[in-house]
Design a protein around this motif. Structure first.
Motif, PDB file in Angstrom:
ATOM      1  N   GLN A 180     -24.600  20.264  -4.792  1.00  0.00           N
ATOM      2  CA  GLN A 180     -24.085  19.297  -5.760  1.00  0.00           C
ATOM      3  C   GLN A 180     -24.421  17.858  -5.356  1.00  0.00           C
ATOM      4  OE1 GLN A 180     -22.125  20.339  -8.516  1.00  0.00           O
ATOM      5  NE2 GLN A 180     -22.406  22.477  -7.938  1.00  0.00           N
ATOM      6  N   GLY A 181     -24.994  17.679  -4.182  1.00  0.00           N
ATOM      7  CA  GLY A 181     -25.311  16.327  -3.721  1.00  0.00           C
ATOM      8  C   GLY A 181     -24.089  15.446  -3.592  1.00  0.00           C
ATOM      9  N   LEU A 182     -22.989  16.006  -3.061  1.00  0.00           N
ATOM     10  CA  LEU A 182     -21.758  15.224  -2.921  1.00  0.00           C
ATOM     11  C   LEU A 182     -21.816  14.356  -1.658  1.00  0.00           C
ATOM     12  CD1 LEU A 182     -19.225  18.107  -3.683  1.00  0.00           C
ATOM     13  CD2 LEU A 182     -20.310  16.544  -5.283  1.00  0.00           C
ATOM     14  N   TYR A 183     -20.982  13.376  -1.577  1.00  0.00           N
ATOM     15  CA  TYR A 183     -20.793  12.517  -0.395  1.00  0.00           C
ATOM     16  C   TYR A 183     -22.046  11.734  -0.002  1.00  0.00           C
ATOM     17  CZ  TYR A 183     -16.521  15.144  -0.210  1.00  0.00           C
ATOM     18  OH  TYR A 183     -15.333  15.712  -0.538  1.00  0.00           O
ATOM     19  N   SER A 184     -22.233  10.647  -0.711  1.00  0.00           N
ATOM     20  CA  SER A 184     -23.322   9.719  -0.407  1.00  0.00           C
ATOM     21  C   SER A 184     -22.690   8.368  -0.090  1.00  0.00           C
ATOM     22  CB  SER A 184     -24.218   9.586  -1.629  1.00  0.00           C
ATOM     23  OG  SER A 184     -23.436   9.128  -2.715  1.00  0.00           O
ATOM     24  N   ALA A 185     -23.549   7.396   0.235  1.00  0.00           N
ATOM     25  CA  ALA A 185     -23.043   6.039   0.430  1.00  0.00           C
ATOM     26  C   ALA A 185     -22.358   5.555  -0.846  1.00  0.00           C
ATOM     27  CB  ALA A 185     -24.189   5.114   0.819  1.00  0.00           C
ATOM     28  N   ASP A 186     -22.902   5.959  -2.009  1.00  0.00           N
ATOM     29  CA  ASP A 186     -22.312   5.547  -3.285  1.00  0.00           C
ATOM     30  C   ASP A 186     -20.925   6.114  -3.487  1.00  0.00           C
ATOM     31  OD1 ASP A 186     -24.492   4.093  -3.926  1.00  0.00           O
ATOM     32  OD2 ASP A 186     -25.427   5.626  -5.190  1.00  0.00           O
ATOM     33  N   SER A 187     -20.793   7.426  -3.223  1.00  0.00           N
ATOM     34  CA  SER A 187     -19.494   8.049  -3.491  1.00  0.00           C
ATOM     35  C   SER A 187     -18.429   7.468  -2.570  1.00  0.00           C
ATOM     36  CB  SER A 187     -19.576   9.573  -3.337  1.00  0.00           C
ATOM     37  OG  SER A 187     -19.577   9.949  -1.975  1.00  0.00           O
ATOM     38  N   LYS A 246      -6.613   7.465  -6.166  1.00  0.00           N
ATOM     39  CA  LYS A 246      -7.425   6.250  -5.978  1.00  0.00           C
ATOM     40  C   LYS A 246      -7.767   5.943  -4.520  1.00  0.00           C
ATOM     41  CE  LYS A 246      -7.349   4.922 -10.368  1.00  0.00           C
ATOM     42  NZ  LYS A 246      -8.504   5.403 -11.112  1.00  0.00           N
ATOM     43  N   LYS A 247      -7.931   6.960  -3.728  1.00  0.00           N
ATOM     44  CA  LYS A 247      -8.306   6.693  -2.339  1.00  0.00           C
ATOM     45  C   LYS A 247      -9.801   6.410  -2.274  1.00  0.00           C
ATOM     46  CE  LYS A 247      -7.350   8.636   2.212  1.00  0.00           C
ATOM     47  NZ  LYS A 247      -6.793   9.806   2.896  1.00  0.00           N
ATOM     48  N   LYS A 248     -10.161   5.522  -1.372  1.00  0.00           N
ATOM     49  CA  LYS A 248     -11.566   5.149  -1.236  1.00  0.00           C
ATOM     50  C   LYS A 248     -12.408   6.379  -0.892  1.00  0.00           C
ATOM     51  CE  LYS A 248     -14.592   1.965   1.289  1.00  0.00           C
ATOM     52  NZ  LYS A 248     -15.337   2.855   2.197  1.00  0.00           N
ATOM     53  N   GLY A 249     -13.502   6.535  -1.648  1.00  0.00           N
ATOM     54  CA  GLY A 249     -14.417   7.635  -1.366  1.00  0.00           C
ATOM     55  C   GLY A 249     -13.948   8.998  -1.865  1.00  0.00           C
ATOM     56  N   LEU A 250     -12.848   9.007  -2.647  1.00  0.00           N
ATOM     57  CA  LEU A 250     -12.320  10.278  -3.158  1.00  0.00           C
ATOM     58  C   LEU A 250     -13.211  10.786  -4.290  1.00  0.00           C
ATOM     59  CD1 LEU A 250      -9.653  12.026  -2.754  1.00  0.00           C
ATOM     60  CD2 LEU A 250      -8.759  10.821  -4.749  1.00  0.00           C
ATOM     61  N   ILE A 251     -13.850  11.929  -4.100  1.00  0.00           N
ATOM     62  CA  ILE A 251     -14.709  12.438  -5.169  1.00  0.00           C
ATOM     63  C   ILE A 251     -13.869  13.267  -6.146  1.00  0.00           C
ATOM     64  CG2 ILE A 251     -16.733  12.448  -3.636  1.00  0.00           C
ATOM     65  CD1 ILE A 251     -16.523  15.578  -3.829  1.00  0.00           C
ATOM     66  N   VAL A 286     -16.345  13.831   8.698  1.00  0.00           N
ATOM     67  CA  VAL A 286     -17.268  14.752   8.027  1.00  0.00           C
ATOM     68  C   VAL A 286     -18.062  14.007   6.950  1.00  0.00           C
ATOM     69  CG1 VAL A 286     -17.360  16.736   6.478  1.00  0.00           C
ATOM     70  CG2 VAL A 286     -15.939  16.829   8.536  1.00  0.00           C
ATOM     71  N   ARG A 287     -17.390  13.167   6.172  1.00  0.00           N
ATOM     72  CA  ARG A 287     -18.101  12.420   5.123  1.00  0.00           C
ATOM     73  C   ARG A 287     -19.125  11.466   5.731  1.00  0.00           C
ATOM     74  NH1 ARG A 287     -12.975  11.622   3.222  1.00  0.00           N
ATOM     75  NH2 ARG A 287     -13.074   9.373   3.520  1.00  0.00           N
ATOM     76  N   ARG A 288     -18.748  10.851   6.835  1.00  0.00           N
ATOM     77  CA  ARG A 288     -19.660   9.921   7.505  1.00  0.00           C
ATOM     78  C   ARG A 288     -20.936  10.662   7.935  1.00  0.00           C
ATOM     79  NH1 ARG A 288     -16.352   7.751  11.593  1.00  0.00           N
ATOM     80  NH2 ARG A 288     -15.577   6.195  10.139  1.00  0.00           N
ATOM     81  N   ALA A 289     -20.738  11.818   8.564  1.00  0.00           N
ATOM     82  CA  ALA A 289     -21.890  12.603   9.000  1.00  0.00           C
ATOM     83  C   ALA A 289     -22.744  13.001   7.802  1.00  0.00           C
ATOM     84  CB  ALA A 289     -21.420  13.834   9.772  1.00  0.00           C
ATOM     85  N   LEU A 290     -22.093  13.385   6.702  1.00  0.00           N
ATOM     86  CA  LEU A 290     -22.828  13.834   5.523  1.00  0.00           C
ATOM     87  C   LEU A 290     -23.686  12.724   4.945  1.00  0.00           C
ATOM     88  CD1 LEU A 290     -20.112  16.021   3.771  1.00  0.00           C
ATOM     89  CD2 LEU A 290     -22.390  16.804   4.442  1.00  0.00           C
ATOM     90  N   ARG A 291     -23.124  11.531   4.813  1.00  0.00           N
ATOM     91  CA  ARG A 291     -23.932  10.481   4.177  1.00  0.00           C
ATOM     92  C   ARG A 291     -25.002   9.954   5.117  1.00  0.00           C
ATOM     93  NH1 ARG A 291     -18.758   7.912   4.576  1.00  0.00           N
ATOM     94  NH2 ARG A 291     -18.826   6.121   5.976  1.00  0.00           N
ATOM     95  N   ARG A 292     -24.883  10.290   6.417  1.00  0.00           N
ATOM     96  CA  ARG A 292     -25.941   9.914   7.351  1.00  0.00           C
ATOM     97  C   ARG A 292     -26.945  11.050   7.549  1.00  0.00           C
ATOM     98  NH1 ARG A 292     -22.317   6.642  11.853  1.00  0.00           N
ATOM     99  NH2 ARG A 292     -21.577   5.069  10.389  1.00  0.00           N
ATOM    100  N   GLY A 293     -26.762  12.107   6.793  1.00  0.00           N
ATOM    101  CA  GLY A 293     -27.702  13.213   6.854  1.00  0.00           C
ATOM    102  C   GLY A 293     -27.572  14.052   8.116  1.00  0.00           C
TER     103      GLY A 293
END
Lengths: 248, 273
Positions: free
Chosen positions: B246-253, B56-61, B221-228
């Motif tokens: 797979q389009g992973l790691y967005s603001a939503d995820s 249950k960690k925040k942003g855990l896909i 890394v996730r921050r960079a990814l969701r900022r493109g």
């Protein structure tokens, strides 16, 4: 997109050997320049310095060029150019920039909108402008004024201060782009060579094909690190020499 | 190469791997170099164990993606592999239970080997006795050891209230052992010194200095990814490719589990499990 200025980034250095950090500089710089909304980065050039640079532990240029080629095989926009590495004498950065810019202009002779060329560097590079005898003042002015700098900074380095403390740099401040690397990543080639000669793993610091190349040829040993030991860096040795004739 | 005085070691690393980065992989290389350099160990296997979605960690896909990425990342390694067991559990599994699981697997594998090699039967095998595990495992050569590989942050987290059960810490460092990668300049021994449990088992704690400081955190890394922004050369190319496909790691995820309390905190703050 149409009104953006096309831009080529040039990175000069030892690349002894090339690491992921060198390649990251290009990715960070391209993102930054795109986000400014003014530029469209159309290419990147890695230009390894020639052997006469005289840095301690500098492996032969043909190996450094080959490793950079292997590392960048997976990139679709950054490539290696061996012109600088093949020069008989050490080439001032500004001369290398002129060479590449002339080439770029020739390539775009019949088109409008030839790309600009800017020097891509790490933040420590800005500090070298302050080292007495390392740079000629007119060269600093040309690199920053005519071309421009994209400078990626990490950790505790203060690139803004380096710009502030140099009159030449601050005069061309609008042509110096400071990029902040928030994911600080200090894979230095010095540390990589140290690990290699101690027989420690360097996997995931550089691409696998580069590591294979180093192993196969037995590069970076205790002996190789003694190369150029005690020798003056070529740019410093050139100090006091008559100024070169200005390029046309 | 094979030295009978050397203890065979398997390294286990637990974490989110959300996503796996080059630095996660570097930790294995550093740990192996360090242990083998002592002359006392031979590290022959590394296991990456991504945590389950129940953490249950925040942003855990989804674990399936995280496992797949870790598999892609370890394709080029001849000694580190991914184990999906922990990631596939419905509930969050305490680290000590993950260690127990893998140690059981190790023992089973060695038992099979011993049955073939009859000469060694009886001499090597030692099941847990009434005395518990403490004597059956530590310091024995000839028997494979399983050690937990972690960053200094895990060592520090041992002192966070309600995150760890004290008996779990004792079992992890006492029965198994810890190999901890620390940054140059960080004072990891201080944490050992300040904890009675860790200090008691200090001989079972290996601190490895990482001279090439490298702070590729998965958060960055996730921050960079969701900022493109580009994450090339921070992760292995096949992983970057997988994320894009797979389009992973967005603001939503990143909002997943945003208001949920971490599983260990949920569990232990209630005072039991």
């Amino acid at each position: 997109m149409a009104c953006r200025v096309p831009l080529v980034l040039l990175a000069c250095g030892s690349f002894n050997p090339i690491t992921y950090q060198h390649m990251r500089l290009f990715e960070l710089a391209r993102d930054h320049m795109h986000q400014s909304g003014q530029f469209q980065v159309v290419g990147g050039i890695v230009s390894p310095v020639s052997d006469v640079y005289g840095k301690q532990g500098l492996a032969p240029a043909r190996h450094r060029v080959a490793m950079a080629r292997l590392a960048l095989r997976s990139s679709d926009w950054v490539r290696v150019d061996d012109w600088e590495s093949e020069q008989a004498d050490w080439t001032e950065t500004v001369v290398t920039m002129r060479h590449h810019y002339d080439r770029i202009l020739k390539e775009h002779q019949n088109t409008t909108g030839a790309p600009q060329l800017k020097l891509l560097c790490g933040a420590d590079f800005l500090d070298t402008f302050q080292v007495p005898g390392l740079w000629r003042a007119d060269h600093v002015a040309e690199v920053t004024g005519r071309f421009g700098l994209v400078c990626v900074s990490r950790g505790g380095l203060l690139p803004h201060r380096a710009v502030h403390e140099s009159d030449t740099l601050s005069r061309h401040g609008n042509n110096i782009f400071l990029v902040r690397d928030w994911i600080s990543n200090e894979i230095s080639a010095t540390e990589v060579r140290r690990a290699l000669r101690r027989g420690l793993s360097v996997k995931y610091l550089l691409p696998d094909p580069v590591i294979d190349y180093i192993r196969e040829r037995g590069l970076y040993t205790w002996e190789s690190e003694q190369r150029n030991r005690g020798a003056a860096l070529r740019p410093l040795a050139q100090q006091g020499a008559p100024p070169e004739t200005p390029a046309d | 190469m094979e030295n009978s005085d050397q203890t065979k070691v398997v390294l286990l690393a637990c974490g989110s791997y959300n996503p796996i980065t080059n630095i996660h992989l570097r930790m294995f290389e550093l740990a192996r170099d360090h242990l083998e350099d002592t002359g006392n160990y031979r590290v022959f296997k590394g296991i990456i164990s991504p945590v389950g979605d129940g953490y249950k960690k925040k942003g855990l896909i989804e674990a399936a993606h995280r496992i797949e990425m870790a598999k892609l990342a370890t394709e080029s390694s001849n000694w580190v592999r991914v184990d999906p067991w922990e990631g596939q559990q419905a509930e969050w599994v305490e680290t000590v239970k993950v260690l127990r699981h893998h140690y059981e697997e190790l023992l089973a594998a060695e038992r099979n080997k011993d049955e073939v090699d009859t000469v060694k039967v009886g001499k090597k095998r030692r099941h847990e006795d009434s005395d518990g595990w403490a004597h059956s495992h530590c310091g024995k050569t000839g028997m494979t050891q399983l050690k937990l590989l972690c960053g200094a942050d895990v060592l520090e987290s041992f002192s966070v209230p309600n995150l760890w059960k004290p008996e779990d810490i004792t079992e992890i460092v006492g029965r198994y052992g810890l190999v901890c990668i620390t940054r140059a300049g960080s004072d990891a021994w201080k944490f050992v010194h300040q904890s009675d449990i860790l200090w008691r088992h200090r001989k079972n704690i290996h601190l490895v200095k990482e001279w090439v400081t490298n702070e590729i955190s998965a958060t960055h890394v996730r921050r960079a990814l969701r900022r493109g922004q580009s994450v090339r050369y921070l992760l292995p190319d096949p992983v970057v490719q997988y994320i894009q496909e797979q389009g992973l790691y967005s603001a939503d995820s990143e909002e997943k589990n945003a208001d949920v309390v971490l599983a260990p905190l949920q569990k232990y703050s209630k005072g039991c499990n």
